[in-house]
Design an enzyme around this catalytic site. Structure first.
Site, short mmCIF file in Angstrom:
data_model
loop_
_atom_site.label_atom_id
_atom_site.label_comp_id
_atom_site.label_asym_id
_atom_site.label_seq_id
_atom_site.Cartn_x
_atom_site.Cartn_y
_atom_site.Cartn_z
CE LYS A 270 83.33 29.83 99.21
NZ LYS A 270 82.31 29.39 100.37
CG ASP B 57 86.38 32.10 100.56
OD1 ASP B 57 86.84 31.22 101.56
OD2 ASP B 57 85.41 32.44 100.17
P1 ATP Z 1 81.86 35.60 100.95
O1 ATP Z 1 81.28 34.19 101.26
O2 ATP Z 1 83.04 35.72 100.61
O3 ATP Z 1 81.26 36.56 101.69
P2 ATP Z 1 79.84 35.46 98.67
O4 ATP Z 1 80.19 34.43 97.85
O5 ATP Z 1 78.81 35.18 99.73
O6 ATP Z 1 81.17 35.96 99.68
P3 ATP Z 1 80.21 37.65 96.95
O7 ATP Z 1 79.74 37.36 95.50
O8 ATP Z 1 81.74 37.55 96.93
O9 ATP Z 1 79.43 36.83 97.95
O10 ATP Z 1 79.88 39.15 97.33
C1 ATP Z 1 79.96 39.56 98.71
C2 ATP Z 1 80.02 41.24 98.75
O11 ATP Z 1 81.25 41.75 98.20
C3 ATP Z 1 78.92 41.99 97.64
O12 ATP Z 1 77.74 42.08 98.64
C4 ATP Z 1 79.72 42.81 96.91
O13 ATP Z 1 79.02 44.08 97.63
C5 ATP Z 1 81.18 42.94 97.30
N1 ATP Z 1 81.94 42.70 96.24
C6 ATP Z 1 83.10 43.62 96.22
N2 ATP Z 1 83.55 43.25 94.76
C7 ATP Z 1 82.84 42.15 94.18
C8 ATP Z 1 83.14 41.76 93.06
N3 ATP Z 1 84.20 41.79 92.11
N4 ATP Z 1 82.05 40.74 92.89
C9 ATP Z 1 81.10 40.47 93.69
N5 ATP Z 1 81.09 41.15 94.92
C10 ATP Z 1 81.76 42.07 95.16
#
Ligand code: ATP
Length: 312
Positions: free
Chosen positions: A18, A145
């Site tokens: 997103k 989200d």
């Molecule tokens: P948000 O904005 O929701 O915090 P993001 O998009 O910045 O998320 P994500 O890729 O969702 O970041 O990852 C955030 C953290 O979630 C990562 O550092 C990781 O340790 C943890 N995590 C747990 N499960 C997953 C997964 N299936 N894929 C990615 N990260 C995961």
């Protein structure tokens, strides 16, 4: 020959990333979360999750940034499968294989996408038949989200972002994403910095802007570019000044708008059509402003079953 058991023993679902077209951050609530008013758009950068019946619960991760994703019980896809198992009752354990295309910790909700894909894949695999409407409360428990990534498209999110209402959006928007090093920029750190930056002022309840709704209704990329906004952007730039350099260069190369995606650090660039997106990514690469560049359009569908897993 493939047996019936083999063909029904695994299901793959695909979920999109997103971008927040608008991210209004309101006051801190008693539960420690901020009230948000956001406009989400699902974009064509995907993760695939394959759920296969197994002797024991587990998860493995392949593809982009795979080494950064936990494979223990904290993995969001595994948490999603376990939560659905509790709701569905007597089901067999699954092993999940995640194929990542969404940058990890980039502000594009990759973990949430995996949770949404796992809910859809396991619901189909176990035949629990809940469907998106009944999966939505489980999604909201897993993360703010996740409900949006079940539905996709373009939608307003309120509450913590988990209360979704679809938005009438015409047209296709062309995006270029520049992921940058996420070190020193976790979502909680960005919110803490937002609180520090805004400590001296009264924060109003955020609302979706009428100009944003009008731009989306008219399918007008230039009008949309003028109203993209993210209240977390100053905090993200303070923590990672490189974001500002990318924004400045991209505007010089003809981006209609440049904005931090969610809590960052990925920079989302709205381009002038598909050709504009290609030109912009070539200019960013040739000038060495960015090495890692993703091009995608939106809106796209939310999590859905796909015929077969990716082989690579
Ligand atoms: P948000 O904005 O929701 O915090 P993001 O998009 O910045 O998320 P994500 O890729 O969702 O970041 O990852 C955030 C953290 O979630 C990562 O550092 C990781 O340790 C943890 N995590 C747990 N499960 C997953 C997964 N299936 N894929 C990615 N990260 C995961």
């Amino acid at each position: 020959m493939t047996s019936v058991l083999e063909t029904t023993a695994a299901v793959t679902a695909r979920a999109p990333a997103k971008v927040n077209l608008e991210l209004g951050v309101g006051p801190l609530r008693d539960d420690g979360y901020h009230t948000l008013s956001t406009v989400y758009q699902a974009v064509g950068v995907h993760d695939d999750v394959t759920a296969a019946i197994a002797d024991e619960w587990g998860v493995s991760v392949r593809g982009r940034d795979a080494e950064l994703v936990p494979t223990d019980e904290s993995n969001l896809a595994l948490r999603a499968a376990r939560l659905l198992a509790e709701r569905a009752g007597d089901v067999e354990p699954v092993h999940l294989t995640i194929h990542k295309g969404i940058p990890v910790a980039g502000g594009m909700a990759g973990g949430s996408a995996d949770a949404a894909a796992a809910l859809i894949a396991c619901d189909a695999l176990w035949g629990s038949g809940l469907g998106k409407d009944e999966l939505e409360p489980l999604a909201a428990q897993l993360g703010a989200d996740v409900p949006f990534l079940l539905h996709g498209g373009t939608a307003v999110g309120s509450g913590r972002g988990e209360l979704i209402s679809p938005v009438l959006a015409r047209g296709t928007y062309h995006w270029v994403f520049v992921p940058t090093d996420s070190e020193g920029l976790s979502t909680p750190q960005v919110y803490r910095t937002f609180d520090e930056l805004n400590a001296a002022r009264e924060i109003d309840e955020p609302r979706p802007s009428p100009d944003m709704m009008a731009a989306l209704r008219n399918g007008d990329a230039e009008a949309l570019a003028a109203v993209l906004s993210n209240d977390l952007q100053p905090a993200a730039i303070l923590l990672q000044p490189r974001i500002d350099e990318i924004i400045e260069s991209a505007m010089g190369f003809g981006a209609l708008a440049a904005i931090v995606s969610g809590s960052g650090p990925t920079v989302a660039l709205l381009a002038d059509g598909q050709e504009g997106a290609i030109d912009l990514s070539v200019a960013l690469a040739a000038s060495r402003t960015a090495e890692d560049i993703l091009r995608a359009s939106g809106p796209v569908a939310g999590a859905h079953v796909i015929p077969a897993p990716r082989l690579t």
